[in-house]
Enzyme design. Sequence first.
Site, PDB file in Angstrom:
ATOM      1  N   ARG A  21      28.893  38.286  44.549  1.00  0.00           N
ATOM      2  CA  ARG A  21      28.060  37.757  43.472  1.00  0.00           C
ATOM      3  C   ARG A  21      26.608  38.222  43.619  1.00  0.00           C
ATOM      4  NH1 ARG A  21      30.830  32.640  42.097  1.00  0.00           N
ATOM      5  NH2 ARG A  21      32.626  33.412  40.915  1.00  0.00           N
ATOM      6  N   GLU A  33      37.658  42.491  42.790  1.00  0.00           N
ATOM      7  CA  GLU A  33      38.567  42.141  41.696  1.00  0.00           C
ATOM      8  C   GLU A  33      40.014  42.487  42.034  1.00  0.00           C
ATOM      9  OE1 GLU A  33      38.316  40.530  38.837  1.00  0.00           O
ATOM     10  OE2 GLU A  33      36.238  40.036  39.298  1.00  0.00           O
ATOM     11  N   THR A  39      45.766  36.566  44.645  1.00  0.00           N
ATOM     12  CA  THR A  39      45.339  36.136  45.975  1.00  0.00           C
ATOM     13  C   THR A  39      44.212  35.116  45.846  1.00  0.00           C
ATOM     14  OG1 THR A  39      45.848  38.349  46.845  1.00  0.00           O
ATOM     15  CG2 THR A  39      44.503  36.925  48.237  1.00  0.00           C
ATOM     16  N   GLY A  77      49.542  41.622  50.386  1.00  0.00           N
ATOM     17  CA  GLY A  77      50.683  41.823  49.505  1.00  0.00           C
ATOM     18  C   GLY A  77      50.358  42.700  48.302  1.00  0.00           C
ATOM     19  N   TYR A  78      51.367  42.893  47.444  1.00  0.00           N
ATOM     20  CA  TYR A  78      51.202  43.724  46.253  1.00  0.00           C
ATOM     21  C   TYR A  78      50.523  45.051  46.615  1.00  0.00           C
ATOM     22  CZ  TYR A  78      52.240  39.313  43.924  1.00  0.00           C
ATOM     23  OH  TYR A  78      52.828  38.131  43.526  1.00  0.00           O
ATOM     24  N   CYS A 194      38.901  17.339  35.015  1.00  0.00           N
ATOM     25  CA  CYS A 194      38.334  17.362  33.663  1.00  0.00           C
ATOM     26  C   CYS A 194      37.001  16.624  33.578  1.00  0.00           C
ATOM     27  CB  CYS A 194      39.322  16.751  32.682  1.00  0.00           C
ATOM     28  SG  CYS A 194      40.891  17.651  32.572  1.00  0.00           S
TER      29      CYS A 194
END
Length: 331
Positions: A21, A33, A39, A77-78, A194
């Site tokens: 950030r 990203e 994840t 992963g992925y 909420c």
Amino acid sequence: MTVTSALQDWFLIHQRPLPFRTTKDPYRIWISEIMAQQTQIDTMLPYYARWMAKWPTLDALALASDEELLKAWEGLGYYTRVRNIAKAARFLHDQQRSFPTTAEAISTLPGIGPYTAAAIASICFDEKAVAIDGNVYRVVSRFLGLNSPLGSSALKNDIHAAMTAWMSSATPSIFTQAMMELGALVCTPKKPTCEVCPLMTSCQARAQDKVLDYPVKTATKKSPVQTKHIAIYRNEHGQIALTDQHEDTLLKGFYRLPEITVLPENANPVGTAKHVFSHRVWEMTFVLINDGSQPFRYVDPITLDHLPVITAHRRFLAQFITKSVSSTTSV
């Protein structure tokens, strides 16, 4: 107060102090990203820190080997994600090009789809590109009370229209991150808070007391279960056999323990484990076979720790090696 201003004001006060950030470097935003896809942020942060310490620039990354990159990604992963990162970095490096500056151009890089391209373009270059992912689907479908199911063209079009309208008056870098943060911290899948949401007073799902009913889901298929026998071949030096020859293209480049279909007489069961992928489940029985004659790569625990090994096997191996060392020490 508009949706855009309410969301941006909330974000500027409540955003988490995440390392990516503090920069608008598209390389760093890109890696963050891609790592964050599928994840949790808390899980990916140490990976991000190690990655940036080792490859702080796009050019440094382009010179890394596949084995180094797979090892750095191990556990996230992925793995197609990291392979595409390598392809994109090497392409830009070889072409002596800097990182693209528009969503359209960014989306031409390997592994970068519409969401990631829009996120990078809006965060780094303040392009009014709308980044729509699972968090956005959840937040917007609840806020507007959209009844079209996930995956439908109607829901996709409605959400894109709403996001485009809100983005028109937004500061893109703030709005994109605000929407991400709201979905991650407040409008969560199972336990939304909420009462602290900046959009609470106009939220249709809350007004109907049906927050958890959105987004509308269709029935999902159960992942197939695959039963496997995994061999821990150990030679006379205590080294363990690994192989990188397998038919699993999603795990290409990673080492693993050999899989066997017939158990030899000297196979000793040492435990079981289950590993859940996004599209399948492995139920594994591990057997110890004291045999150093098989045509595999035999490695000691130190070497093993530096090689990319599939998570499904590494977790069990870590337990097995710890128990083996404990047993040897106690004798």
